[in-house]
Design an enzyme around this catalytic site. Sequence first.
Site, PDB file in Angstrom:
ATOM      1  N   ASP A 179       7.673   1.180  -2.097  1.00  0.00           N
ATOM      2  CA  ASP A 179       8.186   1.516  -3.428  1.00  0.00           C
ATOM      3  C   ASP A 179       9.355   2.500  -3.374  1.00  0.00           C
ATOM      4  O   ASP A 179       9.177   3.719  -3.485  1.00  0.00           O
ATOM      5  CB  ASP A 179       7.056   2.074  -4.309  1.00  0.00           C
TER       6      ASP A 179
ATOM      7  N   GLY B  86      -1.637  -2.832   4.133  1.00  0.00           N
ATOM      8  CA  GLY B  86      -3.003  -2.301   4.089  1.00  0.00           C
ATOM      9  C   GLY B  86      -3.352  -1.741   2.727  1.00  0.00           C
ATOM     10  O   GLY B  86      -2.836  -2.186   1.708  1.00  0.00           O
ATOM     11  N   LYS B  87      -4.210  -0.734   2.749  1.00  0.00           N
ATOM     12  CA  LYS B  87      -4.710  -0.144   1.492  1.00  0.00           C
ATOM     13  C   LYS B  87      -3.942   1.127   1.174  1.00  0.00           C
ATOM     14  O   LYS B  87      -3.537   1.860   2.084  1.00  0.00           O
ATOM     15  CB  LYS B  87      -6.162   0.273   1.683  1.00  0.00           C
TER      16      LYS B  87
ATOM     17  N   ASP C 259       9.292   9.710  -4.396  1.00  0.00           N
ATOM     18  CA  ASP C 259       8.112   9.283  -5.163  1.00  0.00           C
ATOM     19  C   ASP C 259       6.953   8.942  -4.235  1.00  0.00           C
ATOM     20  O   ASP C 259       6.288   7.929  -4.414  1.00  0.00           O
ATOM     21  CB  ASP C 259       8.482   8.050  -6.008  1.00  0.00           C
TER      22      ASP C 259
HETATM   23  N1  LIG Z   1       3.330  -4.474   1.124  1.00  0.00           N
HETATM   24  C1  LIG Z   1       2.183  -4.234   0.523  1.00  0.00           C
HETATM   25  N2  LIG Z   1       1.021  -4.293   1.210  1.00  0.00           N
HETATM   26  C2  LIG Z   1      -0.171  -4.067   0.606  1.00  0.00           C
HETATM   27  N3  LIG Z   1      -0.288  -3.755  -0.686  1.00  0.00           N
HETATM   28  C3  LIG Z   1       0.832  -3.674  -1.427  1.00  0.00           C
HETATM   29  C4  LIG Z   1       2.116  -3.896  -0.866  1.00  0.00           C
HETATM   30  N4  LIG Z   1       3.047  -3.731  -1.833  1.00  0.00           N
HETATM   31  C5  LIG Z   1       2.366  -3.421  -2.946  1.00  0.00           C
HETATM   32  N5  LIG Z   1       1.047  -3.386  -2.716  1.00  0.00           N
HETATM   33  C6  LIG Z   1      -0.024  -3.085  -3.678  1.00  0.00           C
HETATM   34  O1  LIG Z   1       0.457  -3.325  -4.990  1.00  0.00           O
HETATM   35  C7  LIG Z   1       0.495  -2.088  -5.718  1.00  0.00           C
HETATM   36  C8  LIG Z   1       1.702  -2.087  -6.630  1.00  0.00           C
HETATM   37  O2  LIG Z   1       2.876  -2.134  -5.848  1.00  0.00           O
HETATM   38  P1  LIG Z   1       4.112  -1.215  -6.202  1.00  0.00           P
HETATM   39  O3  LIG Z   1       3.673   0.209  -6.313  1.00  0.00           O
HETATM   40  O4  LIG Z   1       5.191  -1.515  -5.229  1.00  0.00           O
HETATM   41  O5  LIG Z   1       4.470  -1.841  -7.631  1.00  0.00           O
HETATM   42  P2  LIG Z   1       5.366  -1.202  -8.752  1.00  0.00           P
HETATM   43  O6  LIG Z   1       5.453  -2.146  -9.893  1.00  0.00           O
HETATM   44  O7  LIG Z   1       6.634  -0.738  -8.125  1.00  0.00           O
HETATM   45  O8  LIG Z   1       4.467   0.037  -9.161  1.00  0.00           O
HETATM   46  P3  LIG Z   1       4.823   1.188 -10.201  1.00  0.00           P
HETATM   47  O9  LIG Z   1       6.085   0.765 -10.864  1.00  0.00           O
HETATM   48  O10 LIG Z   1       3.691   1.282 -11.145  1.00  0.00           O
HETATM   49  O11 LIG Z   1       4.943   2.391  -9.299  1.00  0.00           O
HETATM   50  C9  LIG Z   1       0.517  -1.012  -4.628  1.00  0.00           C
HETATM   51  O12 LIG Z   1      -0.016   0.195  -5.073  1.00  0.00           O
HETATM   52  C10 LIG Z   1      -0.362  -1.623  -3.556  1.00  0.00           C
HETATM   53  O13 LIG Z   1      -1.724  -1.452  -3.875  1.00  0.00           O
END
Ligand SMILES: Nc1ncnc2c1ncn2[C@@H]1O[C@H](COP(=O)(O)OP(=O)(O)OP(=O)(O)O)[C@@H](O)[C@H]1O
Length: 607
Positions: free
Chosen positions: A494, A418-419, A456
């Site tokens: 994350d 989701g969001k 986190d």
């Molecule tokens: N399973 C999911 N369902 C819906 N949206 C997702 C999902 N996984 C990631 N996202 C979207 O993608 C964005 C980035 O994902 P994530 O935070 O896992 O990446 P990241 O590279 O680990 O981020 P950062 O290192 O900047 O914290 C999330 O904030 C979310 O908006």
Amino acid sequence: MHNPVLVLPPGRSSADLWSEIVAGDEEQERLPQQPGPGGQAIYRRRKQEKVGKQNAATGKSVVHVARVSLAANGKRVSWNRSLSTRGRTSIAVTACVHHRPEQKHARRKAKPPLPKAKVMHSFEKERSYFQEVDAFELLEESPSPKKSGTWVVGNQTDSFVIPHLSSRLEKWLISKKLNHGCGPSSTLSKILETPAMFSGAKLETPSGSLLQNNSSMCPSLICKNDLERHVHSQLIKLELKDEDLEEAVRKLSLASTCDTSEGDNWNPFTALLAVCGQTAPSNFVDVFSKFCAPSDIIKIGEGTFGEAFKAGNYVCKVVPIDGDLRVNGEVQKRSEELLEEAVLSQTLNRLREGKDDACNACTTFIQTIDLKVCQGTYDVELIRAWEDWDEKNGSENDHPKEFPEKQCYVVFVLEHGGKDLESFVLLNFDEARSLLVQVAAALAVAEAAYEFEHRDLHWGNILLSRNDSRMLNFMLEGKHVNVKTFGLCISIIDFTLSRINTGQDILFLDLSSDPYLFKGPKGDKQSETYRKMKEVTEDYWEGSFPKTNVLWLVYLVDILLLKKSFERSSKDERELRSLKKRLDKYGSTKEAIFDPFFADLLVESAV
Ligand SMILES: Nc1ncnc2c1ncn2[C@@H]1O[C@H](COP(=O)(O)OP(=O)(O)OP(=O)(O)O)[C@@H](O)[C@H]1O
């Protein structure tokens, strides 16, 4: 995920507004003054200047062992997007050592109580503030800790330091080299023996339950490991069951490196492929077309390391690995880090089915459906999706067309959660408290099962969606509990900073090598939470400090009070404030979940 830091709206004097808003805050924090033009503070998301990719040659020195960000003057120089130093600083090798309950770290001492709230502020003032907050974009992102970090595997007993190595497989090799008495020497192929060979050994989980495991050889060391079991199961998936495993392992280029004499050549990339059930990298089209037509791929989010694309019902997060090209100003993650992340997400996956620990179960941690290694330039449809998103949202990431032919990636195929909380519109207090109880219950379950700490849990890492369900089942230490959802479904994502005890390994990120993480703006709730975690852990990040989960609950209460607007009464707000005060006293979410605030949201159930 990028996270805004709260700053003041135009026309407001930073001092008076914020002091009104946070007067009730127990830390009596003050928001830093960040005046805009004409001395007025402004709300907007800071769009960092687009600059060319960072030339590694212009970067700063690399500290031995720990990874250091080389990003200087690039897009990712701000502390909020990057941790300058993140590294696998130590690997504790624990051949043949059973998990034992953790010893308290010697440095840990009682902390002075936090100052108590002194001033209450009026609901009306808060309400007008919330309206203003929601009316403005946010100026600056809160720290999104760099994922350039690497997992650290530790163990509390009989450890010594081996830099740069990560997986249990590596540790096995080291243990062989160092001849630490794990019984007869085994080849890696034997570690990966067929399930029929594995009989009777018991897997000890942190929560003390004993699980049937599959090892009949060196059970204390080898076959208990999640990664090994995963590698094994993937080999089986690859229909290697009937082959001589020695040969199979050789095919995976592992056998040639698993001899004692060649242990240093162990190839984490090959192991990663095995974990992903592959013998060679795939291409993007093959992976994505399992879920949707390539032309239907939509980018839905981005992080410093990952680009998230919606593909059918799933989300595919693409993380470049092992390349020299700096991505978004950062050094790319390495295969060994992804191996560890794979173990962590697989471990949390088990909570969904109550595996490993039949006493604890929940579905709140995002499900990892699959993991795949890809290679090549970015697919044309992914570029199209990336550009569409960039046009609408203004990407802060580098354009992916830069990737060379030989670039490798890990694609995490995830359940669509989701969001994120930052953008999700909560309707009312029931939804807000359901959010809190679901997060608290999930953390309590994972604490109980794996001494899990998220570390986190900012509002970018909590995803929300709505469905028709009214109740969600959790199992905490053998008790089934139904949680009232009010139609809201929460997913936690994350796990980069998370700490987990898989029953064999402790995976954690050593944040002591990340000074910038703790240097966020004073008064910013997320930054303050990192600092409080540092205080609680005394920078001993390997240790188990479930209080850190409680700190993120406190943060979430603050977010609900200060950054989210939803229908609520002053009584609701008082309840949130008093919850926040009481949370201070809890040492874990296992305790916090029994707070009266949650009482009428939890219904004990027979199943
Ligand atoms: N399973 C999911 N369902 C819906 N949206 C997702 C999902 N996984 C990631 N996202 C979207 O993608 C964005 C980035 O994902 P994530 O935070 O896992 O990446 P990241 O590279 O680990 O981020 P950062 O290192 O900047 O914290 C999330 O904030 C979310 O908006």
